[in-house]
Design a protein around this motif. Structure first.
Motif, PDB file in Angstrom:
ATOM      1  N   GLY A 158      55.433  43.703 -41.924  1.00 55.51           N
ATOM      2  CA  GLY A 158      54.469  44.175 -40.944  1.00 55.51           C
ATOM      3  C   GLY A 158      53.523  43.124 -40.409  1.00 55.51           C
ATOM      4  N   SER A 159      53.535  41.904 -40.965  1.00 53.40           N
ATOM      5  CA  SER A 159      52.654  40.813 -40.486  1.00 53.40           C
ATOM      6  C   SER A 159      51.203  41.293 -40.369  1.00 53.40           C
ATOM      7  CB  SER A 159      53.143  40.286 -39.130  1.00 53.40           C
ATOM      8  OG  SER A 159      54.487  39.864 -39.193  1.00 53.40           O
ATOM      9  N   GLY A 160      50.719  41.927 -41.418  1.00 51.00           N
ATOM     10  CA  GLY A 160      49.448  42.633 -41.309  1.00 51.00           C
ATOM     11  C   GLY A 160      48.177  41.839 -41.518  1.00 51.00           C
ATOM     12  N   SER A 161      48.251  40.552 -41.827  1.00 57.44           N
ATOM     13  CA  SER A 161      47.056  39.811 -42.253  1.00 57.44           C
ATOM     14  C   SER A 161      45.943  39.816 -41.201  1.00 57.44           C
ATOM     15  CB  SER A 161      47.438  38.374 -42.631  1.00 57.44           C
ATOM     16  OG  SER A 161      48.008  37.697 -41.525  1.00 57.44           O
ATOM     17  N   LYS A 162      46.302  39.664 -39.929  1.00 58.54           N
ATOM     18  CA  LYS A 162      45.261  39.642 -38.887  1.00 58.54           C
ATOM     19  C   LYS A 162      44.702  41.042 -38.629  1.00 58.54           C
ATOM     20  CE  LYS A 162      46.697  35.378 -36.653  1.00 58.54           C
ATOM     21  NZ  LYS A 162      47.067  34.680 -35.392  1.00 58.54           N
ATOM     22  N   TRP A 163      45.511  42.065 -38.855  1.00 57.68           N
ATOM     23  CA  TRP A 163      45.008  43.436 -38.778  1.00 57.68           C
ATOM     24  C   TRP A 163      43.970  43.668 -39.872  1.00 57.68           C
ATOM     25  CZ3 TRP A 163      46.358  47.091 -35.112  1.00 57.68           C
ATOM     26  CH2 TRP A 163      47.441  46.780 -34.288  1.00 57.68           C
ATOM     27  N   TRP A 164      44.265  43.199 -41.079  1.00 58.70           N
ATOM     28  CA  TRP A 164      43.317  43.390 -42.188  1.00 58.70           C
ATOM     29  C   TRP A 164      42.020  42.636 -41.926  1.00 58.70           C
ATOM     30  CZ3 TRP A 164      47.615  41.218 -45.814  1.00 58.70           C
ATOM     31  CH2 TRP A 164      48.715  42.095 -45.787  1.00 58.70           C
ATOM     32  N   ALA A 165      42.149  41.412 -41.410  1.00 62.20           N
ATOM     33  CA  ALA A 165      40.945  40.610 -41.149  1.00 62.20           C
ATOM     34  C   ALA A 165      40.045  41.274 -40.115  1.00 62.20           C
ATOM     35  CB  ALA A 165      41.344  39.208 -40.685  1.00 62.20           C
ATOM     36  N   ALA A 166      40.649  42.025 -39.191  1.00 63.42           N
ATOM     37  CA  ALA A 166      39.870  42.705 -38.154  1.00 63.42           C
ATOM     38  C   ALA A 166      39.346  44.067 -38.611  1.00 63.42           C
ATOM     39  CB  ALA A 166      40.727  42.886 -36.901  1.00 63.42           C
ATOM     40  N   SER A 167      39.708  44.467 -39.814  1.00 59.48           N
ATOM     41  CA  SER A 167      39.303  45.777 -40.323  1.00 59.48           C
ATOM     42  C   SER A 167      37.793  45.851 -40.526  1.00 59.48           C
ATOM     43  CB  SER A 167      40.010  46.045 -41.659  1.00 59.48           C
ATOM     44  OG  SER A 167      39.405  47.100 -42.361  1.00 59.48           O
ATOM     45  N   CYS A 168      37.236  47.028 -40.279  1.00 53.90           N
ATOM     46  CA  CYS A 168      35.806  47.214 -40.525  1.00 53.90           C
ATOM     47  C   CYS A 168      35.485  47.196 -42.012  1.00 53.90           C
ATOM     48  CB  CYS A 168      35.320  48.520 -39.894  1.00 53.90           C
ATOM     49  SG  CYS A 168      36.075  50.014 -40.569  1.00 53.90           S
ATOM     50  N   LYS A 169      36.508  47.325 -42.845  1.00 55.63           N
ATOM     51  CA  LYS A 169      36.289  47.201 -44.288  1.00 55.63           C
ATOM     52  C   LYS A 169      36.099  45.744 -44.695  1.00 55.63           C
ATOM     53  CE  LYS A 169      38.729  51.302 -45.888  1.00 55.63           C
ATOM     54  NZ  LYS A 169      39.827  51.800 -46.740  1.00 55.63           N
ATOM     55  N   ILE A 170      36.751  44.856 -43.979  1.00 52.13           N
ATOM     56  CA  ILE A 170      36.639  43.429 -44.277  1.00 52.13           C
ATOM     57  C   ILE A 170      35.483  42.811 -43.504  1.00 52.13           C
ATOM     58  CG2 ILE A 170      37.859  41.232 -44.265  1.00 52.13           C
ATOM     59  CD1 ILE A 170      39.008  43.347 -46.200  1.00 52.13           C
TER      60      ILE A 170
END
Length: 454
Positions: A158-170
């Motif tokens: 899913g190549s999710g690392s940039k999605w996680w970095a943009a998360s309001c949790k992070i």
């Protein structure tokens, strides 16, 4: 001298017992993992025999480049349309290549005896800004299929690392928003998904939605422990589902089961890191739910933030019943056994409400291991809709750090069979009103991290 000798002797016996216990536990886990490897090889040989003599429709023959840079979405859809329409065909993604595929929907029904063989790597776009706004919550959707087999030892990344970095949790300054599920089986029946690897999904890795008679086996699902909302397997409005022999390491629930699910069987599950194995959340926004006949049999949970859990919102209605968690090994798990009818997955405190999802007929049997929290068993049920018929049978949970553990109860009725540690003296034997029982204090912070949005 005699007393000193006896003290040393008993200390030696205690230490020896501890060593034997730990060794036995590790042997159990090693044996379980070894069995998975043996089953894996046997199934691999079976899969090879199954696809002999079939028509292979190779995505590369339909224009897929497979360099991880060129957009192979249309090539995949073209190969799907060709293979789906032919009997005894295989939609084939060959190994040795990485295929960049954007959000796509692979529709059925397909011709008889159809197989999806994913042997290469299917990769999602890395940049959230490159995502199609028409499909903000889905990546690969397979819908309206019947009797289709998915396999091939390939990877869905899913190549999710940039999605996680943009998360309001992070990043607390960012707005909270949804993210795609990597793979969805939707409105389908008679489906088998086995021998695939899922990794680094933007959000949920694999969802089964509005489907019947689905087997998920020998799947490996992995994402970092701090990746937000990356559930391993999510089941919704589905029945007659088997999840077996899966290794799941994520930043959220290893398996989550929500409204409309019945006849779910999970066995031989390795979970951790992650948030454990959860029924729920249920009853959000005053919704009515129905969940029944759920069985987890044989699992190892290691280092998870919860163990086996049922979580419901205040204000909901309906029921969650006939649920069994058995033969579960906990290793350094926070909250090993938990029923939480005060679940509040919100950035603001939830209001007290009198209606609740009815939780009943829940069995915790043969659960053992170590707890990282003092409350090894937490049964926090609604004052107005108490939990009934909650059974604990042969439960042995100890503190991971050598300290003590305890049980918390609120408005829960049931009984104990066999030896249960820590004791559950707060468990009521009747379902009458729960006046005088323990309850969360007004103002106690029962909030959990946001789950439904990034």
């Amino acid at each position: 001298m005699g007393r000193a000798f006896l003290f040393l002797f008993y200390f030696f016996l205690a230490a020896l017992s501890l060593v034997i216990m730990v060794a036995t536990e590790e042997e159990d886990i090693a044996l379980w993992e070894g069995q998975m490897e043996n089953w894996t090889e046997e199934e691999a040989r079976q899969e090879e025999n199954e696809i002999l003599g079939r028509i292979h429709v190779n995505v590369k023959n339909h224009g897929a480049v497979g360099d991880g840079i060129a957009d192979d979405t249309q090539a995949f859809l073209s190969a799907w349309n060709t293979s789906c329409g032919q009997k005894h065909s295989v939609f084939f993604v060959p190994k040795g290549n990485t295929y960049l595929v954007r959000a796509a929907r692979f529709k059925g029904p397909c011709a008889d005896d159809f197989t999806v063989q994913i042997s290469g790597i299917i990769k999602a776009p890395e940049e959230p800004g490159d995502w199609y706004t028409s499909s903000p919550r889905n990546w690969l959707v397979f819908s309206k299929l019947k009797g289709v087999r998915f396999h091939g030892r390939g990877v869905i990344d899913g190549s999710g690392s940039k999605w996680w970095a943009a998360s309001c949790k992070i990043n607390k300054t960012n707005p909270c928003r949804g993210a795609p599920t990597a793979m969805t089986i939707e409105s389908s029946s008679g489906i088998i998904v086995r021998r695939l690897q899922f990794k680094n999904s933007q959000q949920i890795h694999l969802t089964v939605f509005k489907s019947d008679a689905v087997i998920l086996s020998h799947l490996q699902i992995e994402a970092p422990f701090n990746s937000p909302n990356t559930d391993g397997i999510h089941l919704s409005e589905s029945s007659n589902i088997v999840v077996k022999s899966c290794v799941i390491e994520t930043g959220d629930d290893c398996i989550s089961i929500v409204n409309g699910c019945s006849n779910i069987e999970m066995n031989d599950i390795h979970c951790g890191p992650g948030h454990g194995i959860s029924i729920g959340s249920l009853g959000k926004s005053n919704s009515e739910v129905a969940v029944s006949t759920i069985v987890l049999d044989k699992a190892v949970l290691r280092g998870t933030t919860n163990g086996v859990r049922i979580k419901t919102w205040q204000g909901g209605s309906g029921y969650a019943r006939a649920i069994t968690f058995q033969n579960v090994k906990m290793i350094d798990v926070h909250n090993p056994i938990i029923i939480d009818q005060f679940y509040c997955d919100s950035s603001t405190p939830c209001q007290n409400q009198t209606s609740a999802v009815k939780v009943s007929e829940v069995l915790f049997r043969d659960i053992r291991g170590t707890s990282k929290t003092a409350n090894a068993i937490k049964l926090a049920c609604s004052d107005t809709v108490p939990c009934n018929d909650i059974i604990l049978h042969n439960v042995k949970l100890k503190a991971a750090n050598g300290g003590s553990v305890k049980t918390f109860c609120n408005c829960v009725a049931g009984f104990v069979e066999g030896a249960v540690e820590p004791p559950v003296e707060c468990l009521r034997t009747d379902s009458c009103s729960c006046g005088g029982s323990q309850r969360p204090r007004q103002g106690l912070d029962l909030r959990w991290e946001l789950h439904t949005e990034l």
